[in-house]
Design an enzyme around this catalytic site. Structure first.
Site, PDB file in Angstrom:
ATOM      1  N   ASP A 136      45.390  38.807  29.153  1.00 13.74           N
ATOM      2  CA  ASP A 136      45.269  38.959  30.595  1.00 13.74           C
ATOM      3  C   ASP A 136      46.665  39.128  31.174  1.00 13.74           C
ATOM      4  OD1 ASP A 136      44.030  38.961  33.164  1.00 13.74           O
ATOM      5  OD2 ASP A 136      44.625  36.867  33.397  1.00 13.74           O
ATOM      6  N   ASP A 188      47.877  39.084  34.670  1.00  6.03           N
ATOM      7  CA  ASP A 188      48.319  38.194  35.742  1.00  6.03           C
ATOM      8  C   ASP A 188      48.013  36.731  35.437  1.00  6.03           C
ATOM      9  OD1 ASP A 188      49.237  40.314  37.473  1.00  6.03           O
ATOM     10  OD2 ASP A 188      47.118  40.804  37.747  1.00  6.03           O
ATOM     11  N   TYR A 247      48.731  40.760  43.987  1.00 10.33           N
ATOM     12  CA  TYR A 247      48.920  42.157  44.379  1.00 10.33           C
ATOM     13  C   TYR A 247      50.353  42.647  44.224  1.00 10.33           C
ATOM     14  CZ  TYR A 247      44.363  41.004  46.237  1.00 10.33           C
ATOM     15  OH  TYR A 247      43.077  40.558  46.367  1.00 10.33           O
ATOM     16  N   ASN A 256      42.173  42.845  35.827  1.00  4.08           N
ATOM     17  CA  ASN A 256      41.336  43.198  36.961  1.00  4.08           C
ATOM     18  C   ASN A 256      42.297  43.545  38.101  1.00  4.08           C
ATOM     19  OD1 ASN A 256      39.656  43.346  39.132  1.00  4.08           O
ATOM     20  ND2 ASN A 256      38.913  41.260  39.004  1.00  4.08           N
ATOM     21  N   GLN A 257      42.184  44.745  38.646  1.00  2.00           N
ATOM     22  CA  GLN A 257      43.086  45.180  39.705  1.00  2.00           C
ATOM     23  C   GLN A 257      42.310  45.576  40.958  1.00  2.00           C
ATOM     24  OE1 GLN A 257      46.607  45.071  39.600  1.00  2.00           O
ATOM     25  NE2 GLN A 257      46.019  43.758  37.900  1.00  2.00           N
ATOM     26  N   CYS A 292      40.829  47.381  35.421  1.00  2.00           N
ATOM     27  CA  CYS A 292      39.641  47.750  36.183  1.00  2.00           C
ATOM     28  C   CYS A 292      40.027  47.803  37.657  1.00  2.00           C
ATOM     29  CB  CYS A 292      38.522  46.734  35.971  1.00  2.00           C
ATOM     30  SG  CYS A 292      37.103  47.046  37.067  1.00  2.00           S
ATOM     31  N   HIS A 342      37.928  48.572  40.114  1.00  2.00           N
ATOM     32  CA  HIS A 342      36.690  48.542  40.904  1.00  2.00           C
ATOM     33  C   HIS A 342      36.412  47.166  41.514  1.00  2.00           C
ATOM     34  CE1 HIS A 342      36.095  51.519  37.580  1.00  2.00           C
ATOM     35  NE2 HIS A 342      36.073  52.269  38.667  1.00  2.00           N
ATOM     36  N   CYS A 352      33.732  47.506  33.298  1.00  2.00           N
ATOM     37  CA  CYS A 352      35.087  47.714  32.741  1.00  2.00           C
ATOM     38  C   CYS A 352      35.488  46.486  31.932  1.00  2.00           C
ATOM     39  CB  CYS A 352      36.100  47.955  33.839  1.00  2.00           C
ATOM     40  SG  CYS A 352      35.983  49.552  34.656  1.00  2.00           S
TER      41      CYS A 352
END
Length: 107
Positions: free
Chosen positions: A9, A11, A20, A52-53, A90, A92, A107
């Site tokens: 992972d 972050d 962010y 995850n973005q 990802c 989304h 994703c």
């Protein structure tokens, strides 16, 4: 022969979790990450970053900004002779502000 991989992972694991953050100048490795990943790579593991973005989906930054993030992480890891085998994210979110990214995905 089986391929062994470690999925990391981004972050809060590979790098400190700064919500962010897409500024490459502010990206640092978490303490010990470079040494640990070097050891795993020397043991034959492939190293894959996953993340995850949702900031993309919410319009906080463009998806293209993640190129600089990836490059910065790769530069930092190169100092430890570590090479990533993959970098996946990802963008989304089911409640996205940008319609193109609005979906529940796998994703």
């Amino acid at each position: 022969m089986a391929v062994r991989a470690i999925f990391i992972d981004k972050d809060g694991t590979l790098i400190p979790d700064v919500p962010y953050n897409i500024d490459p100048a502010l990206i640092t490795l978490s303490p010990g990450a470079g040494h640990v990943l070097y050891t795993l790579q020397q043991q034959g593991f492939r190293l894959v970053v996953v993340s995850n973005q949702a900031g993309v989906a919410h319009g906080l930054f463009p998806e293209a900004a993640l190129v600089g993030v990836r490059q910065r992480i790769e530069t930092l890891l190169a100092e430890f002779n570590v090479r990533l085998d993959g970098f996946y994210y990802c963008p989304h979110h089911p409640d996205a502000d940008i319609p193109a990214y609005r979906r529940a995905c796998d994703c």
